[in-house]
Design a protein around this motif. Structure first.
Motif, PDB file in Angstrom:
ATOM      1  N   ARG A 190      42.347  29.714  22.207  1.00 23.17           N
ATOM      2  CA  ARG A 190      43.487  30.605  22.080  1.00 23.17           C
ATOM      3  C   ARG A 190      43.274  31.847  22.945  1.00 23.17           C
ATOM      4  N   THR A 191      42.023  32.317  23.032  1.00 20.35           N
ATOM      5  CA  THR A 191      41.736  33.466  23.892  1.00 20.35           C
ATOM      6  C   THR A 191      42.071  33.143  25.332  1.00 20.35           C
ATOM      7  N   VAL A 192      41.675  31.921  25.763  1.00 21.49           N
ATOM      8  CA  VAL A 192      41.959  31.534  27.142  1.00 21.49           C
ATOM      9  C   VAL A 192      43.463  31.520  27.396  1.00 21.49           C
ATOM     10  N   PHE A 193      44.211  30.922  26.463  1.00 18.62           N
ATOM     11  CA  PHE A 193      45.649  30.764  26.701  1.00 18.62           C
ATOM     12  C   PHE A 193      46.430  32.054  26.498  1.00 18.62           C
ATOM     13  N   GLU A 194      45.999  32.917  25.552  1.00 17.63           N
ATOM     14  CA  GLU A 194      46.834  34.071  25.225  1.00 17.63           C
ATOM     15  C   GLU A 194      46.297  35.378  25.779  1.00 17.63           C
ATOM     16  N   VAL A 195      45.046  35.402  26.233  1.00 17.24           N
ATOM     17  CA  VAL A 195      44.511  36.644  26.794  1.00 17.24           C
ATOM     18  C   VAL A 195      44.177  36.471  28.281  1.00 17.24           C
ATOM     19  N   VAL A 196      43.340  35.470  28.589  1.00 17.93           N
ATOM     20  CA  VAL A 196      42.870  35.332  29.975  1.00 17.93           C
ATOM     21  C   VAL A 196      44.000  34.927  30.908  1.00 17.93           C
ATOM     22  N   MET A 197      44.729  33.867  30.547  1.00 22.15           N
ATOM     23  CA  MET A 197      45.743  33.364  31.469  1.00 22.15           C
ATOM     24  C   MET A 197      46.875  34.355  31.721  1.00 22.15           C
ATOM     25  N   PRO A 198      47.415  35.026  30.686  1.00 21.91           N
ATOM     26  CA  PRO A 198      48.437  36.034  30.994  1.00 21.91           C
ATOM     27  C   PRO A 198      47.909  37.161  31.889  1.00 21.91           C
ATOM     28  N   SER A 199      46.635  37.578  31.700  1.00 25.23           N
ATOM     29  CA  SER A 199      46.106  38.661  32.540  1.00 25.23           C
ATOM     30  C   SER A 199      45.964  38.227  33.983  1.00 25.23           C
ATOM     31  N   ALA A 200      45.673  36.947  34.179  1.00 17.85           N
ATOM     32  CA  ALA A 200      45.435  36.449  35.537  1.00 17.85           C
ATOM     33  C   ALA A 200      46.667  35.759  36.100  1.00 17.85           C
ATOM     34  N   LYS A 201      47.825  35.976  35.453  1.00 22.30           N
ATOM     35  CA  LYS A 201      49.018  35.197  35.790  1.00 22.30           C
ATOM     36  C   LYS A 201      49.360  35.244  37.279  1.00 22.30           C
ATOM     37  N   VAL A 202      49.331  36.449  37.875  1.00 24.77           N
ATOM     38  CA  VAL A 202      49.733  36.578  39.275  1.00 24.77           C
ATOM     39  C   VAL A 202      48.908  35.644  40.158  1.00 24.77           C
ATOM     40  N   VAL A 211      42.800  26.848  45.932  1.00 24.51           N
ATOM     41  CA  VAL A 211      43.316  27.151  44.588  1.00 24.51           C
ATOM     42  C   VAL A 211      42.208  27.765  43.733  1.00 24.51           C
ATOM     43  N   VAL A 212      41.000  27.180  43.800  1.00 24.71           N
ATOM     44  CA  VAL A 212      39.885  27.741  43.030  1.00 24.71           C
ATOM     45  C   VAL A 212      39.643  29.190  43.434  1.00 24.71           C
ATOM     46  N   LEU A 213      39.595  29.456  44.743  1.00 26.98           N
ATOM     47  CA  LEU A 213      39.299  30.813  45.207  1.00 26.98           C
ATOM     48  C   LEU A 213      40.363  31.805  44.748  1.00 26.98           C
ATOM     49  N   LEU A 214      41.644  31.421  44.883  1.00 30.29           N
ATOM     50  CA  LEU A 214      42.712  32.351  44.502  1.00 30.29           C
ATOM     51  C   LEU A 214      42.693  32.609  42.993  1.00 30.29           C
ATOM     52  N   GLN A 215      42.475  31.547  42.212  1.00 28.69           N
ATOM     53  CA  GLN A 215      42.377  31.730  40.752  1.00 28.69           C
ATOM     54  C   GLN A 215      41.195  32.629  40.421  1.00 28.69           C
ATOM     55  N   LEU A 216      40.096  32.363  41.125  1.00 31.14           N
ATOM     56  CA  LEU A 216      38.858  33.089  40.865  1.00 31.14           C
ATOM     57  C   LEU A 216      39.044  34.587  41.071  1.00 31.14           C
ATOM     58  N   PHE A 217      39.718  34.970  42.173  1.00 32.55           N
ATOM     59  CA  PHE A 217      39.845  36.388  42.474  1.00 32.55           C
ATOM     60  C   PHE A 217      40.675  37.120  41.437  1.00 32.55           C
ATOM     61  N   SER A 218      41.587  36.416  40.746  1.00 34.22           N
ATOM     62  CA  SER A 218      42.300  37.117  39.689  1.00 34.22           C
ATOM     63  C   SER A 218      41.508  37.075  38.381  1.00 34.22           C
ATOM     64  N   LEU A 219      40.745  35.989  38.158  1.00 38.35           N
ATOM     65  CA  LEU A 219      39.966  35.896  36.907  1.00 38.35           C
ATOM     66  C   LEU A 219      38.843  36.927  36.876  1.00 38.35           C
ATOM     67  N   ILE A 220      38.255  37.194  38.056  1.00 38.94           N
ATOM     68  CA  ILE A 220      37.144  38.159  38.098  1.00 38.94           C
ATOM     69  C   ILE A 220      37.614  39.531  37.626  1.00 38.94           C
ATOM     70  N   PHE A 221      38.886  39.844  37.899  1.00 38.48           N
ATOM     71  CA  PHE A 221      39.379  41.174  37.558  1.00 38.48           C
ATOM     72  C   PHE A 221      40.007  41.255  36.174  1.00 38.48           C
ATOM     73  N   VAL A 222      39.914  40.175  35.390  1.00 39.59           N
ATOM     74  CA  VAL A 222      40.411  40.245  34.011  1.00 39.59           C
ATOM     75  C   VAL A 222      39.505  41.190  33.219  1.00 39.59           C
ATOM     76  N   ASP A 223      40.116  42.090  32.492  1.00 36.67           N
ATOM     77  CA  ASP A 223      39.378  43.093  31.725  1.00 36.67           C
ATOM     78  C   ASP A 223      38.545  42.411  30.626  1.00 36.67           C
ATOM     79  N   ARG A 224      37.200  42.490  30.767  1.00 35.23           N
ATOM     80  CA  ARG A 224      36.332  41.793  29.807  1.00 35.23           C
ATOM     81  C   ARG A 224      36.484  42.339  28.388  1.00 35.23           C
ATOM     82  N   THR A 225      36.823  43.635  28.262  1.00 35.61           N
ATOM     83  CA  THR A 225      36.941  44.211  26.917  1.00 35.61           C
ATOM     84  C   THR A 225      38.096  43.577  26.155  1.00 35.61           C
ATOM     85  N   LEU A 226      39.130  43.122  26.888  1.00 33.09           N
ATOM     86  CA  LEU A 226      40.255  42.440  26.228  1.00 33.09           C
ATOM     87  C   LEU A 226      39.752  41.169  25.542  1.00 33.09           C
ATOM     88  N   ILE A 227      38.876  40.441  26.263  1.00 35.92           N
ATOM     89  CA  ILE A 227      38.362  39.186  25.712  1.00 35.92           C
ATOM     90  C   ILE A 227      37.515  39.467  24.482  1.00 35.92           C
TER      91      ILE A 227
END
Lengths: 281, 273
Positions: A193-205, A165-181
């Motif tokens: 709020r950034t984690v819940f409304e920006v990071v998590m939706p971007s890494a949803k898959v 689970v950590v690895l799969l989450q990690l591979f989508s989190l690494i590709f989250v666009d840092r400029t969005l954050i």
């Protein structure tokens, strides 16, 4: 790209096709046929008999096991996702590239250690006079019964799934666009709020797929519920191993297995379509 | 992230959390190592004396040796077969486009997503029906099904780093397809092929569920461990676990080193002499 079928191309492409059709697809299809066979005088005979289905699906024990397995796996998927997220988030955003590579390498190691041995090891930790209760006794607490309970099952399930689970989450989190954050921070969006409304939706898959894999793995595992959970009441996988190993009732085991496959297909389909659904805004 | 947004406390909290996660993952592995050297039969705190009696007990157990032999034979045959099949499938995916390719890829990659109990039952019933169950080759057949996808994925990743025109260039220079395969594709894939050999061997080495269903009397070492687990408490599991861990880790580290060498010099390996 040449299109004609050549000996050369066949040499490379056919072995996989032949092997998997013969020894992967055929056994699964055979399972369907087997579920309609009948057992007479302890011998299996080819038949077209819906009796196994009505017998198994008509029993309360089966549905109790079914419900228990689905709930345990769903809880495991949730618990693993929630516990893994701070870890994968930390590895993705707070570690240097070198440290991150090491962390990923360390997360891969458990896949190549014996799951059985780790489960046995947890018995040493969790038993009534085990390591944890011995430590608690020293500060005057306990003993807490942890083995042969749902808590034990969860520990086993986490042992099985947490690194994946950590690895799969990690591979989508690494590709989250840092400029969005950064944009969110500039717009005075708070950290959580950034984690819940920006990071998590971007890494949803990746997050949904990770939970799905946890569900699939735990759904079919018979070791943790048996050796850490005590096996009573049983899960579906324990029912299958018991039914198979205790004689010639393979057709009934096939019914249970097919019900499990159908359930997994539904869950996987629901999860994947949820993961790829466009956000309706 | 911009520096003024960093909060030291949150950073350290998360790093501590990562360490705790690793502690959870490695605690059982470490404990099995420690207790394999503990003199007491029943594991408890504080530790009894240091001793190698359990190693001696395992060493003297003919059942363990038999299981080890089965495991090694299975592992070697499985890794060679699965890697050969996986290489072919990876190359097929790399080079060809054909009708039904999604089905081909699904067949090649799906086995690891089917729960092992179901796979085990299906294999047992099917192999028993065609009189192939209960032998070492039953385990080999089943393990190749489970390992070939891993070999294919590893080699396919390597091929995706190769310029497809390299092969075409070899043809234009007069090489036959077979010669191009031997002098261009295989050398380029060599590190991944070895990595696939080691990884598939490690997977087969640890697999117990499907092997338990189909092996009959020819149990592999992990199946023996499952048997020990059903019996009484015995530190022998820790000894075997430590041994299996060391062997698997050696294989994985070897594979990792080969794959690292790949990323260090990706261009040089692809050169055609």
């Amino acid at each position: 790209m040449r299109k004609s079928i050549t000996l050369y191309g066949m040499t490379f492409s056919l072995p996989m096709a032949i092997w998997q059709v013969m020894f992967f697809l055929a056994p699964l299809v055979f399972l369907i046929a087997l579920s309609f066979w009948s057992v007479k005088n302890f011998r299996m005979e080819p038949d077209f008999n819906p009796d196994n289905w009505t017998r198994v699906l008509g029993r309360a024990v089966f549905w109790q096991a079914y419900l228990r397995t689905v709930i345990l796996s769903a809880v495991a998927a949730m618990v693993a996702s929630v516990l893994a997220f701070p870890c994968s988030y930390g590895i993705a955003f707070k570690l240097s590239p070198t440290a991150r590579r090491w962390a990923i390498f360390m997360m891969v190691i458990p896949f190549f250690t014996s799951y059985l041995v780790r489960v046995y090891s947890w018995q040493i930790f969790l038993s009534d006079n085990g390591i944890i209760n011995a430590a608690l006794a020293r500060v005057g607490l306990g003993p807490f019964p942890m083995l042969n309970s749902d808590f034990g099952v969860m520990v086993g399930y986490l042992t099985l799934c947490f690194p994946l689970v950590v690895l799969l989450q990690l591979f989508s989190l690494i590709f989250v666009d840092r400029t969005l954050i950064e944009a969110a921070h500039n717009l005075q969006c708070g950290r959580l709020r950034t984690v819940f409304e920006v990071v998590m939706p971007s890494a949803k898959v990746g997050l949904v797929i990770a939970a799905l894999f946890c569900f699939i793995l735990t759904f079919g595992d018979f070791v943790s519920p048996l050796y850490l959970g005590g096996g009573d009441p049983p899960t579906l996988s324990i029912l299958i191993t018991d039914t198979t190993k205790s004689g010639q009732q393979w057709p009934r085991a096939a019914v249970i297995a097919l019900t499990m496959i159908a359930t997994l297909l539904c869950v996987a389909f629901a999860a994947v379509s949820y993961a790829y659904r466009e956000r309706g805004r | 992230m911009s520096p003024h947004n960093r909060n030291q406390w949150i950073d350290w909290g998360l790093k501590l959390y990562i360490l705790l996660s690793f502690a959870f993952i490695f605690a059982p592995i470490a404990a099995s190592f420690v207790f394999s050297l503990n003199v007491d039969r029943f594991p408890s705190m504080p530790l009894g004396g240091f001793s190698t009696i359990w190693y001696e007990a395992v060493y003297a157990d003919p059942l363990v040796w038999e299981g080890l032999r089965n495991t090694l034979v299975t592992g070697v045959v499985v890794s060679l077969t699965a890697t050969a099949i996986g290489f072919g499938a990876a190359y097929t995916d790399f080079r060809y486009r054909f009708f039904g390719k999604p089905v081909y890829l699904a067949l090649a990659l799906l086995p690891p997503t089917i729960p092992v109990v179901i796979l085990g039952l299906a294999m047992l019933a099917f192999l028993a029906n065609i009189r192939l169950s209960g032998e070492i080759y039953s385990v080999i057949i089943a393990h190749v099904v489970m390992c070939a996808p891993f070999a294919m994925a590893i080699i396919r990743l390597r091929l995706s780093q190769m310029d497809p025109s390299l092969e075409a260039a070899a043809w234009n220079l007069g090489a036959s397809e077979w010669m191009a395969m031997r002098h261009v594709i295989v050398p380029f894939c060599r590190p991944a092929i070895f990595a696939a050999l080691f990884i598939t061997m490690a997977v087969s080495f640890d697999e117990f569920a499907v092997a338990w269903f189909v092996s009959g009397l020819h149990e592999t070492l992990p199946v023996k461990v499952l048997g020990f687990l059903q019996g009484q408490v015995s530190p022998r599991i820790n000894v075997i676990g430590t041994f299996v861990f060391l062997v698997s880790m050696t294989l994985v580290v070897l594979a990792q080193l080969l794959l690292m060498k790949r990323s260090a010099a990706p261009k040089a390996a692809g050169k055609v002499e």
